[in-house]
Design an enzyme around this catalytic site. Structure first.
Site, PDB file in Angstrom:
ATOM      1  CB  ALA A  27       9.335  16.426 -12.558  1.00  0.00           C
ATOM      2  NE  ARG A  37      12.759   2.088 -13.704  1.00  0.00           N
ATOM      3  CZ  ARG A  37      11.914   1.525 -14.619  1.00  0.00           C
ATOM      4  NH1 ARG A  37      11.170   0.884 -14.382  1.00  0.00           N
ATOM      5  NH2 ARG A  37      11.097   2.929 -14.089  1.00  0.00           N
ATOM      6  CD  GLU A  94      -1.094   3.661 -11.376  1.00  0.00           C
ATOM      7  OE1 GLU A  94       0.467   3.516 -11.417  1.00  0.00           O
ATOM      8  OE2 GLU A  94      -1.416   4.375 -11.716  1.00  0.00           O
TER       9      GLU A  94
END
Ligand code: UD1
Ligand code: CA
Length: 570
Positions: free
Chosen positions: A13, A18, A158
């Site tokens: 999705a 970039r 993360e």
């Protein structure tokens, strides 16, 4: 043991901003097919295997690609991009069916293999609830770090949320996970968004599994396999990895390539035995090359089948819908499209064969063109078995050339040619005895007449010129070949240099203020001897004179507009 059922959810999705492209990221190609299709191909298929693809809103093209590759798959739209766990839940309906194994993969990770998916599922059979694919990153920046304690995976942190200590970990999350399908939904629904980015991270599933007292494990793979693609540079890197893999596969299967690094293959290229590909060959999608065929250098082949022992190129362009039978020979600068060439057909040079069917053993001479397009519609050319099409013939489709028919060179064939007929379409040749000699004579006369036209206005026609204002230049005739013949030279020349009159043309090239152009040409003098005529043009201008080559000297007679010229009477 009965095989476990599976659901693979592919997340696609993302916008892929970039990539700086109007094409959705997962539709960019690697080895001739989309990133998404690579992942879908690696995902489990067949009985007991289901597939869901999560796409962004307005990504109909992605849905179409998913359907094309996996018609059995389902697409789900994630309306808001709130994180990877949120994306998985877009496919809640599929998760709720409770397959034994739930696999989650990313659509931008095209190098993942079916074996790795299988490897990741193995721990689930041993009672693990979650298996995470990990790899050692050369540069872990940006990846989620796998926190392992006593050999057990305890968390995925993360980048944005990791402590300086955790950031030193190089074991990273590849993004592919396998869940116990019966518990997956409950686990993923527990994931919150209390983190630096405020996103629902799928990676938080690890902590939840641990809190429930269940087991999460890491399965490792190489970095090359899990390269994610976010930029065009990464796309090119993935392409390089994929090409290296495909070349190795081809070499292992017995294809001869003396410079494999220059041969570009597609993921679906099929090679038979003893195929040779010379250097600098590009093979696009949908190509099969049968046993013993040779692809010569600089050939480009897309969606075509090449028969046994066929020979293609060098410099051939084989376009979609081409089928070359056994032993077909396609030579240099030949293009084919939507054409079937039966066994033994030869098209050896400079031809276009499009929308055509060519019967076995026919020979299409150099420059044979099928004129398949009338500017509005495409038409077919049918050529029977054993036909011979002479060099430089145009076959204006729709047209049919019968079996064994013979077309004379240079014909423009617009009507069907029956079997075994001879068709010649060109105007009658005429011969005029001595015509060439006469033509030469006329042309030489024309040339001579042109050469004796005055080079410059007659002496005295411009201001201040007197007949005696001349300069005699002493030019060796053997210097004349260096001089421009019958051409204007735009460099200025000085009168003094003309007077000196040296042997080499270079001495004429000195700049000077007076004479601005110089004519020179070869002609015959009154005595019939070869001579050079010079005309020197200054601001005021001049006339020309000649020198007789039999005396080895030439004379330029120069008049000047300025009265103070250093001129000398002859
Ligand atoms: C993710 C992982 C990270 C891992 C890395 C590997 C999470 C939270 N992080 O980070 O641990 O090391 O991949 O490449 O999972 N997507 C959606 N909807 C969303 C968000 C993402 O469909 O709302 C899709 C993207 O299209 C993409 C994939 O999920 O295909 C991964 O998303 P991305 O934002 O690239 O995650 P990373 O930051 O790379
Ligand atoms: Ca990513």
């Amino acid at each position: 043991m009965t095989a476990r059922s599976s659901l693979t959810v592919v997340l696609a999705a993302g916008e892929g901003t970039r990539m700086r492209s109007s094409l959705p990221k997962v539709l960019h190609p690697v080895a001739g097919r989309s990133l998404l299709s690579h992942v879908l191909d690696a995902a489990a298929a067949g009985e007991g295997s289901s597939l869901a693809v999560v796409i962004g809103p307005d990504h109909q093209a992605v849905a179409n690609e998913a359907r094309r590759v996996r018609p059995d798959g389902q697409t789900f739209v994630q309306r808001e991009r709130l994180g990877t766990a949120h994306a998985v839940l877009a496919a809640r309906e599929a998760l709720a069916r409770g397959a034994d194994d739930l696999l989650v993969a990313f659509g931008d990770t095209p190098l993942i293999s079916a074996e790795t998916f299988a490897r990741l599922r193995a721990p689930l059979r041993q009672g693990a609830v979650l298996a995470v694919l990990g790899f050692h990153a050369a540069d872990p920046t940006g990846y989620g770090r796998l926190v392992v304690e006593n050999g057990k995976l305890v968390a995925i942190r993360e980048q944005a949320d990791a402590s300086p200590e955790e950031r030193k970990i190089t074991l990273c999350n590849a993004g592919v996970m396998a869940f116990d399908g019966k518990r997956a939904l409950a686990i993923i629904e527990k994931i919150g968004n209390a983190n630096a980015k405020g996103e629902y991270y799928l990676t938080d599933a690890v902590g939840i599994v641990r809190e429930l007292g269940l087991e999460a494990v890491v399965i490792e793979t190489s970095e090359d396999e899990v390269r994610g693609i976010n930029t065009k540079a990464q796309l090119a890197e993935a392409e390089a990895v994929m090409q290296a893999r495909l070349r190795k596969q081809a070499l292992d299967a017995g294809v001869t390539m003396i410079a494999p690094d220059t041969v570009y293959l597609a993921a679906d290229t099929i090679f038979g035995k003893d195929v040779t590909s010379e250097p600098f060959v590009v093979i696009g999608p949908g190509v099969s090359v049968a046993d013993g065929a040779v692809i010569h250098s600089f050939s480009h082949i897309v969606e075509a089948s090449i028969g046994n022992k066929a020979s293609v190129g060098p410099y051939a362009r084989i376009r979609p819908g081409t089928s070359l039978g056994d032993g077909v020979r396609i030579g240099n600068f030949v293009e084919t499209k939507a054409a079937t060439l039966e066994a033994g057909v030869k098209v050896n040079h400079l031809s276009y064969v499009g929308d055509a069917h060519v019967g076995a053993n026919s020979n299409l001479g150099a420059g044979t063109i099928t004129c398949n397009y009338d500017g509005f519609l495409k038409h077919k050319t049918l050529i029977g078995e054993g036909a011979f099409v002479g060099t430089n013939s145009s076959l204006v489709a729709p047209v049919k050339i019968g079996k064994g028919a013979y077309i004379g060179s240079g014909s423009v064939i617009t009507k069907d040619v029956p079997d075994d007929a001879l068709a010649v379409e060109r105007s009658q040749q005429t011969i005029r005895e001595g015509g060439a000699a006469r033509y030469r004579e006329i042309k030489l006369k024309e040339k001579a007449a042109k050469a004796s036209e005055p080079l410059a206005p007659p002496l005295g026609s411009r201001s201040g010129l007197r007949k005696r204002d001349v300069i005699t230049a002493n030019l060796a005739v053997n210097a004349a070949p260096h001089l421009p013949s019958s051409r204007q030279v735009r460099d200025p020349y000085s009168a003094a240099d003309v007077v000196k009159g040296t042997r080499h043309s270079s001495s004429w090239r000195k700049p000077g203020p007076i004479i601005t152009a110089f004519h020179c040409r070869r002609e015959r003098g009154p005595s019939g001897a070869r001579q050079w005529a010079f005309g020197v043009m200054g601001p005021g201008l001049c006339r020309d004179d000649g020198g007789d080559s039999s005396h080895s000297t030439s004379h330029a007679v120069i008049a000047r507009s300025q009265g103070d010229a250093r001129t000398r009477a002859r």
